[in-house]
Motif scaffolding. Structure first.
Motif, PDB file in Angstrom:
ATOM      1  N   UNK A 157       0.855  -1.184   0.000  1.00  0.00           N
ATOM      2  CA  UNK A 157       0.000   0.000   0.000  1.00  0.00           C
ATOM      3  C   UNK A 157       0.887   1.228   0.000  1.00  0.00           C
ATOM      4  N   UNK A 158       0.553   2.193  -0.844  1.00  0.00           N
ATOM      5  CA  UNK A 158       1.219   3.499  -0.846  1.00  0.00           C
ATOM      6  C   UNK A 158       0.181   4.540  -0.429  1.00  0.00           C
ATOM      7  N   UNK A 159       0.457   5.261   0.649  1.00  0.00           N
ATOM      8  CA  UNK A 159      -0.472   6.270   1.143  1.00  0.00           C
ATOM      9  C   UNK A 159       0.298   7.533   1.492  1.00  0.00           C
ATOM     10  N   UNK A 160      -0.006   8.605   0.794  1.00  0.00           N
ATOM     11  CA  UNK A 160       0.614   9.909   1.049  1.00  0.00           C
ATOM     12  C   UNK A 160      -0.484  10.876   1.442  1.00  0.00           C
ATOM     13  N   UNK A 195      -5.474   3.196  10.733  1.00  0.00           N
ATOM     14  CA  UNK A 195      -6.669   2.376  10.901  1.00  0.00           C
ATOM     15  C   UNK A 195      -7.326   2.062   9.565  1.00  0.00           C
ATOM     16  N   UNK A 196      -7.393   3.039   8.680  1.00  0.00           N
ATOM     17  CA  UNK A 196      -7.973   2.781   7.363  1.00  0.00           C
ATOM     18  C   UNK A 196      -7.240   1.650   6.657  1.00  0.00           C
ATOM     19  N   UNK A 197      -5.909   1.726   6.633  1.00  0.00           N
ATOM     20  CA  UNK A 197      -5.132   0.691   5.944  1.00  0.00           C
ATOM     21  C   UNK A 197      -5.314  -0.663   6.623  1.00  0.00           C
ATOM     22  N   UNK A 198      -5.212  -0.695   7.951  1.00  0.00           N
ATOM     23  CA  UNK A 198      -5.394  -1.958   8.677  1.00  0.00           C
ATOM     24  C   UNK A 198      -6.735  -2.591   8.343  1.00  0.00           C
TER      25      UNK A 198
END
Length: 436
Positions: A157-160, A195-198
């Motif tokens: 996952x890539x999250x910026x 939390x969103x990614x989890x």
């Protein structure tokens, strides 16, 4: 169905705007507020001015928590004060077998995560953490795509995440700028993101390595008009030289941009005793970071590449989720304060072999991308029976996000990878508890 009885610990702007307003309006038939607790009497006055229907409600200082419970006999405890106050109220509520609703972050340290998890395991009550980002329609659709198997097994996952010079700077005006009260922004703010990614990928974080710094704010900030402490925006004699302040005002008129955060960014000084929410963003006592870049490892093999920056020209995020069968991409820009036209947010799905599909999601009104009203429905009416997957967050999810945030800033300070279980004080990863 009889009304449930609620007490509120921490009569904050969030408590007023998110919970109390909804309980008095939309959920009046289901909820009865029977007591308020706060360390500052001015908050009671502020609350009663906003909601005259509550005038005369019993109010309590923190040291009279036990009296409040005995005298008001609540069914549910809502915890919405400053982050560092959450743990004690959550643990006490669970020990009394009450249901508890906590604002995010659930707590601010791994030790307090351990206390809450232990209390939840022994309690007949249930803790819910108010992760409203999960409920935004774009985010629930991403969850559904993953559950449908569109990307296969998630591998990375890539999250910026970007906060603009209004919202980002606001954390450095308020109590959040002290790690002892907020846990730092890798906990106070980034727990939303972790939390969103989890939740999206259905994996547990186990280790983090990160870099971070204080680049924009504090006494060494490049745009500091002068090396002084103790200034406040409302009375500052140098605010016309402050580019952060003047970005949203002019020399002849002070203005405020649209705010999607329930008015909790700017609060009138009279709302509190001995506290102002407009302290200078360049004060030398700021002890948290404003920039992070991190890698998080998950128990089923996924890797998260994460960054967050609290002083950018616009607000939003960019997300990509990769898996063994495809990729999801989306990009959000907060339109209310952007200096350019913002297109509606969509999701792009790329199968591993095949053509691109663009998915349009029907927006919903309400704060946090339309997530707040749906979260409140689940909290006050129970989970939506038409939803086929779990979305309400419990103690385990709250702990996983806080431990990730603490691992991030601990890694920044130590220069080494940090395993979440060492922060929890156990030899194994956090055990599952009810509530998800």
């Amino acid at each position: 169905m009889a009304k449930k009885r609620y007490v509120i610990c921490g009569v904050s702007a969030r408590a007023n705007g998110m919970f109390i307003r909804a309980m008095l309006d939309t959920y009046q038939a289901h909820c009865e507020i029977v007591g308020l607790l706060d360390a500052d009497p001015a908050r009671f006055t502020n609350c009663f001015n906003k909601f005259p229907a509550l005038a005369g409600l019993p109010v309590y200082p923190p040291e009279r928590f036990d009296d409040m419970i005995r005298e008001t006999k609540p069914d549910v405890l809502i915890v919405a004060g400053a982050d560092h106050t959450h743990a004690d109220y959550i643990v006490k509520g669970l020990e009394l077998n009450l249901d508890v609703i906590s604002e995010k972050p659930m707590v601010t340290t791994g030790e307090d995560c351990r206390r809450v998890l232990e209390a939840q395991r022994e309690s007949r009550g249930t803790l819910h953490v108010a992760f409203n980002y999960r409920y935004a329609p774009i985010h629930t659709r991403i969850k559904e795509l993953i559950l449908e198997g569109r990307v296969g097994r998630v591998t990375s996952v890539d999250l910026n995440w970007y906060l603009d010079t209004y919202h980002g700077a606001s954390y450095f005006k308020r109590w959040n700028r002290k790690r002892s009260r907020s846990g730092g922004l890798s906990i106070h703010k980034s727990t939303h993101h972790f939390d969103l990614v989890n939740w999206w990928i259905g994996q547990q974080p186990v280790e983090a390595f990160s870099y971070g710094a204080l680049h924009y704010y504090g006494s060494q900030g490049e745009l500091n008009p002068s090396p002084k402490d103790g200034r406040h925006c409302g009375t500052c004699q140098e605010k016309t030289q402050c580019t952060y302040f003047m970005r949203w005002s002019s020399r002849s008129k002070e203005t405020q941009p649209p705010d999607d955060h329930l008015g909790n960014v700017e609060v009138k000084p009279s709302s509190y005793t001995g506290y102002r929410a407009d302290a200078c963003i360049f004060d030398s006592d700021i002890d948290i970071e404003d920039t992070y870049s991190a890698v998080v490892k998950y128990d089923k093999g996924a890797l998260l590449s994460y960054s967050v920056n609290f002083s950018l020209p616009y607000e939003g995020y960019r997300l990509a989720i990769n898996g063994t069968r495809g990729r999801i991409e989306t990009q959000e820009t907060v339109s209310g304060r952007a200096a350019f036209t913002v297109p509606p947010q969509t999701i792009d799905y790329y199968p591993l072999f095949g053509g691109k599909e663009t998915i349009h999601v029907v927006p919903r009104p309400g704060g946090h991308g339309g997530g707040d009203p749906l979260l409140l429905e689940d909290l006050f009416l129970g989970p939506d029976p038409l939803r086929s997957y779990d979305i309400l967050a419990g103690a385990e999810a709250g702990a996983a996000s806080v431990l990730t945030g603490e691992a991030v800033w601990t890694s920044v300070k130590s220069g080494r990878p940090v395993r979440l279980n060492e922060l929890l004080g156990t030899a194994a990863e956090p055990a599952q508890t009810k509530g998800g």
